[in-house]
Design a protein around this motif. Structure first.
Motif, PDB file in Angstrom:
ATOM      1  N   THR A 311     -66.720 118.888  12.266  1.00 14.01           N
ATOM      2  CA  THR A 311     -67.821 118.813  13.221  1.00 14.01           C
ATOM      3  C   THR A 311     -67.447 117.797  14.292  1.00 14.01           C
ATOM      4  N   LEU A 312     -67.264 118.266  15.518  1.00 20.35           N
ATOM      5  CA  LEU A 312     -66.800 117.402  16.601  1.00 20.35           C
ATOM      6  C   LEU A 312     -67.979 116.904  17.408  1.00 20.35           C
ATOM      7  N   GLY A 313     -68.111 115.577  17.515  1.00 18.98           N
ATOM      8  CA  GLY A 313     -69.182 114.995  18.298  1.00 18.98           C
ATOM      9  C   GLY A 313     -68.836 114.942  19.777  1.00 18.98           C
ATOM     10  N   LEU A 314     -69.845 114.681  20.584  1.00 14.27           N
ATOM     11  CA  LEU A 314     -69.663 114.665  22.030  1.00 14.27           C
ATOM     12  C   LEU A 314     -68.713 113.552  22.456  1.00 14.27           C
ATOM     13  N   LEU A 315     -68.899 112.355  21.922  1.00  9.74           N
ATOM     14  CA  LEU A 315     -68.067 111.225  22.329  1.00  9.74           C
ATOM     15  C   LEU A 315     -66.623 111.409  21.883  1.00  9.74           C
ATOM     16  N   HIS A 316     -66.428 111.950  20.675  1.00  4.67           N
ATOM     17  CA  HIS A 316     -65.064 112.187  20.199  1.00  4.67           C
ATOM     18  C   HIS A 316     -64.390 113.285  21.028  1.00  4.67           C
ATOM     19  N   GLY A 317     -65.173 114.293  21.424  1.00  5.74           N
ATOM     20  CA  GLY A 317     -64.605 115.348  22.260  1.00  5.74           C
ATOM     21  C   GLY A 317     -64.148 114.822  23.611  1.00  5.74           C
ATOM     22  N   VAL A 318     -64.957 113.955  24.229  1.00  5.04           N
ATOM     23  CA  VAL A 318     -64.560 113.351  25.509  1.00  5.04           C
ATOM     24  C   VAL A 318     -63.300 112.518  25.330  1.00  5.04           C
ATOM     25  N   GLY A 319     -63.217 111.774  24.222  1.00  2.64           N
ATOM     26  CA  GLY A 319     -62.028 110.961  23.963  1.00  2.64           C
ATOM     27  C   GLY A 319     -60.771 111.789  23.794  1.00  2.64           C
ATOM     28  N   ARG A 320     -60.892 112.950  23.158  1.00  9.04           N
ATOM     29  CA  ARG A 320     -59.715 113.797  22.973  1.00  9.04           C
ATOM     30  C   ARG A 320     -59.228 114.397  24.285  1.00  9.04           C
ATOM     31  N   VAL A 321     -60.121 114.575  25.247  1.00  4.82           N
ATOM     32  CA  VAL A 321     -59.721 115.156  26.530  1.00  4.82           C
ATOM     33  C   VAL A 321     -59.108 114.101  27.441  1.00  4.82           C
ATOM     34  N   ILE A 322     -59.777 112.955  27.591  1.00  4.49           N
ATOM     35  CA  ILE A 322     -59.271 111.942  28.533  1.00  4.49           C
ATOM     36  C   ILE A 322     -58.131 111.116  27.941  1.00  4.49           C
ATOM     37  N   ASN A 323     -57.926 111.201  26.637  1.00  2.00           N
ATOM     38  CA  ASN A 323     -56.810 110.496  25.992  1.00  2.00           C
ATOM     39  C   ASN A 323     -56.073 111.476  25.085  1.00  2.00           C
ATOM     40  N   PRO A 324     -55.421 112.482  25.668  1.00  4.57           N
ATOM     41  CA  PRO A 324     -54.796 113.523  24.853  1.00  4.57           C
ATOM     42  C   PRO A 324     -53.568 113.000  24.108  1.00  4.57           C
ATOM     43  N   LYS A 325     -53.439 113.433  22.852  1.00  3.22           N
ATOM     44  CA  LYS A 325     -52.290 113.045  22.037  1.00  3.22           C
ATOM     45  C   LYS A 325     -51.368 114.243  21.863  1.00  3.22           C
ATOM     46  N   LYS A 326     -50.070 113.973  21.913  1.00  2.00           N
ATOM     47  CA  LYS A 326     -49.077 115.025  21.795  1.00  2.00           C
ATOM     48  C   LYS A 326     -48.169 114.752  20.608  1.00  2.00           C
ATOM     49  N   THR A 408     -52.857 117.062  33.120  1.00  2.00           N
ATOM     50  CA  THR A 408     -52.615 116.114  34.214  1.00  2.00           C
ATOM     51  C   THR A 408     -52.296 114.724  33.698  1.00  2.00           C
ATOM     52  N   ASN A 409     -53.029 114.290  32.680  1.00  2.00           N
ATOM     53  CA  ASN A 409     -52.879 112.932  32.157  1.00  2.00           C
ATOM     54  C   ASN A 409     -51.699 112.899  31.182  1.00  2.00           C
ATOM     55  N   GLU A 410     -50.486 112.765  31.733  1.00  2.00           N
ATOM     56  CA  GLU A 410     -49.289 112.841  30.897  1.00  2.00           C
ATOM     57  C   GLU A 410     -49.107 111.587  30.038  1.00  2.00           C
ATOM     58  N   LYS A 411     -49.353 110.412  30.594  1.00  2.00           N
ATOM     59  CA  LYS A 411     -49.198 109.164  29.850  1.00  2.00           C
ATOM     60  C   LYS A 411     -50.484 108.350  29.986  1.00  2.00           C
ATOM     61  N   PRO A 412     -51.489 108.641  29.158  1.00  2.00           N
ATOM     62  CA  PRO A 412     -52.774 107.937  29.284  1.00  2.00           C
ATOM     63  C   PRO A 412     -52.643 106.449  28.969  1.00  2.00           C
ATOM     64  N   VAL A 413     -53.514 105.658  29.560  1.00  5.69           N
ATOM     65  CA  VAL A 413     -53.544 104.211  29.326  1.00  5.69           C
ATOM     66  C   VAL A 413     -54.036 103.957  27.916  1.00  5.69           C
ATOM     67  N   ALA A 414     -53.251 103.244  27.131  1.00  2.00           N
ATOM     68  CA  ALA A 414     -53.581 102.980  25.728  1.00  2.00           C
ATOM     69  C   ALA A 414     -54.397 101.704  25.626  1.00  2.00           C
ATOM     70  N   ARG A 415     -55.702 101.855  25.612  1.00  2.00           N
ATOM     71  CA  ARG A 415     -56.611 100.723  25.413  1.00  2.00           C
ATOM     72  C   ARG A 415     -57.960 101.259  24.966  1.00  2.00           C
ATOM     73  N   TRP A 416     -58.806 100.347  24.515  1.00  2.00           N
ATOM     74  CA  TRP A 416     -60.125 100.755  24.041  1.00  2.00           C
ATOM     75  C   TRP A 416     -61.049 100.952  25.241  1.00  2.00           C
ATOM     76  N   ASN A 417     -61.576 102.168  25.392  1.00  2.00           N
ATOM     77  CA  ASN A 417     -62.454 102.495  26.513  1.00  2.00           C
ATOM     78  C   ASN A 417     -63.774 103.049  25.980  1.00  2.00           C
ATOM     79  N   PRO A 418     -64.857 102.314  26.129  1.00  2.00           N
ATOM     80  CA  PRO A 418     -66.153 102.868  25.700  1.00  2.00           C
ATOM     81  C   PRO A 418     -66.577 104.013  26.615  1.00  2.00           C
ATOM     82  N   VAL A 419     -67.117 105.062  26.008  1.00  2.00           N
ATOM     83  CA  VAL A 419     -67.562 106.226  26.770  1.00  2.00           C
ATOM     84  C   VAL A 419     -68.907 105.918  27.406  1.00  2.00           C
ATOM     85  N   ARG A 420     -68.995 106.074  28.729  1.00  2.00           N
ATOM     86  CA  ARG A 420     -70.228 105.791  29.462  1.00  2.00           C
ATOM     87  C   ARG A 420     -71.020 107.073  29.684  1.00  2.00           C
TER      88      ARG A 420
END
Length: 471
Positions: A311-326, A408-420
């Motif tokens: 079950t994917l929550g809204l905040l986790h879904g946003v995190g997976r998009v703006i901070n994609p892991k490969k 587009t976001n090939e190398k996302p910034v690795a830091r803690w970002n609260p979802v606004r």
């Protein structure tokens, strides 16, 4: 004295005091066993019926559950105290004067507008008559089809002029949640109806307008100049706050666990999950809370592989998009989380998900070039989501936006970002655009009107001079 003939039937009248001594019938062992089996079968059926009766004491109807969860007191409303006071003052100073008065209550879906009106109307001694647009065609006594607008006009005048004999209150009001579709195009017909109401009506009317992305009701039928012309009041209700949602879910959880404990169990984990995905929609939150709290047998909780589906929550879904892991896949790489699976979770709230991405995508992007491409993708997704009649375009925009940002976001910034949470600027921008458009049209129309007025005045002066000369 001879005794009357005895009645050998099995039914004896109650007024017969005579004792009947009939000989016992001797039964065989087979008949006795058969009788015992029939008795056991009857008892088993009786116990099954009793169990069914006990189960029925636990409510299973979804509509009944939602009705039970509705607020019964003003303190249980999710609407803020300030908005409650505004509605209460309107009832006190406008609706109680036995004069035609009209209120437009606007706000996002599921923010508690209707429930607040019903409770505050009951508090002020009003009986509510609600208009529900019929689905089937309406006919009169001569089997002639009645136009939807004519039926609504007749209902408005009658309901606001004459009191119903079925209500217990001395005051009544008309509540309109579902405005007939004919007025979405026939604006003049609606304005004519409003004029007729203010001439003949006596009881107040309340229109409930839900603000959505494709709604232009407030800009057409209830524009500022229309409200000023007829004296229509407007109260805008905001979406439910996180604190109000938390208190509401805590109250609802106790109600659901008490009346439907056989079919569901609401835990604190369920409440926290609903709060993490909440966007201020109370109705949606209660429905989701009921569904995720259902007691499902264990054999249904596992798939063929023996693992419960995610079950994917809204905040986790946003995190997976703006901070994609490969992860590496031979000579190439692929995403750990499939973009199509992420889009499948949020198809029902694609506009909200895109708004969350617009608010948070810059937190993990490194270069200006990537930010430019991402902003173009979000702009096109916003265009696809706005003012289109085809609902499938929302799914296309969601999938396009998720895929584009992750690529587009090939190398996302690795830091803690609260979802606004996204800002509610779309309605303000829409109002500003409507105001600018109105002013632009007035700047073109009014000079033309002034010229026509000047021409008519000069013509009248010339006529007057001709008449004077003839005299």
């Amino acid at each position: 004295m001879a005794h009357p003939k005895r009645n050998n039937k099995w039914c004896v009248p109650s007024f017969d005091c005579e004792i009947i001594n009939e000989p016992l019938v001797k039964r065989t062992k087979r008949e006795v066993n058969k009788t015992i089996e029939e008795l056991d079968k009857t008892l088993s059926n009786y116990s099954f019926t009793q169990n069914n009766f006990k189960r029925r004491k636990s409510e299973t109807s979804l509509s009944k559950l939602l009705e039970t969860c509705e607020p019964k007191k003003l303190s249980e409303l999710v609407v803020s105290k300030q908005k409650q006071n505004e509605i209460f003052n309107w009832f006190q100073y406008k609706a109680s004067n036995r004069q035609p008065s009209m209120l437009v209550l606007s706000g996002p879906s599921g923010c508690g507008k209707t429930v607040a009106i019903k409770l505050l109307a009951k508090e002020n001694g009003f009986n509510i008559i609600e208009w529900i647009t019929p689905i089937d065609q309406m006919e009169d006594e001569n089997k002639h089809v009645i136009r939807q607008g004519d039926k609504f006009e007749d209902h408005v005048i009658r309901a606001t002029r004459y009191h119903t004999v079925l209500g217990n209150c001395s005051k009544q009001l008309l509540l309109v949640k579902d405005l007939p579709n004919v007025y979405h195009e026939d604006h003049k017909g609606f304005f004519t109806l409003v004029e007729k109401y203010f001439q003949m009506g006596k009881d107040p009317v309340i229109f409930i307008c839900t603000e959505t992305g494709n709604s232009r009701l407030m800009q057409t039928l209830f524009a500022p100049d229309v409200r000023e012309k007829f004296g229509i009041d407007l109260i805008n209700v905001n979406a439910a706050t996180q604190t109000a949602m938390k208190n509401m879910l805590k109250r609802v959880s106790g109600v659901l666990n008490s009346i439907a404990s056989d079919m569901l169990h609401v835990s604190q984990q369920h409440i926290d999950e609903i709060l993490s995905n909440s966007v201020g929609d109370v109705r949606s939150a209660v429905l989701n809370l009921i569904f995720i709290s259902l007691k499902v047998p264990e054999r249904y909780l596992k798939s063929e592989c023996g693992v419960r589906e995610e079950t994917l929550g809204l905040l986790h879904g946003v995190g997976r998009v703006i901070n994609p892991k490969k992860e590496s896949d031979g000579d190439s790489s692929k995403f750990v989380h499939d973009p199509e699976e992420i889009a499948a979770f949020f198809q029902s709230q694609s506009v909200v998900f895109v708004q969350f991405l617009q608010e948070n995508y810059l937190n993990t992007i490194r270069t200006i070039e990537e930010a430019t491409v991402a902003s173009d993708i979000l702009s096109l997704a916003d265009v696809l989501n706005s003012e289109w009649r085809d609902r499938n375009l929302g799914k296309v925009a969601l999938s396009y936006c998720i895929r584009g940002l992750m690529l587009t976001n090939e190398k996302p910034v690795a830091r803690w970002n609260p979802v606004r949470k996204p800002r509610d600027t779309h309605s303000n921008i829409r109002r500003c655009l409507v105001t600018a458009e109105t002013q632009w049209y007035e700047s073109i129309i009014k000079p033309c009107m002034k010229k026509t007025n000047e021409i008519s005045i000069t013509n009248k002066d010339e006529d007057m001079e001709i008449i004077i000369e003839e005299d």
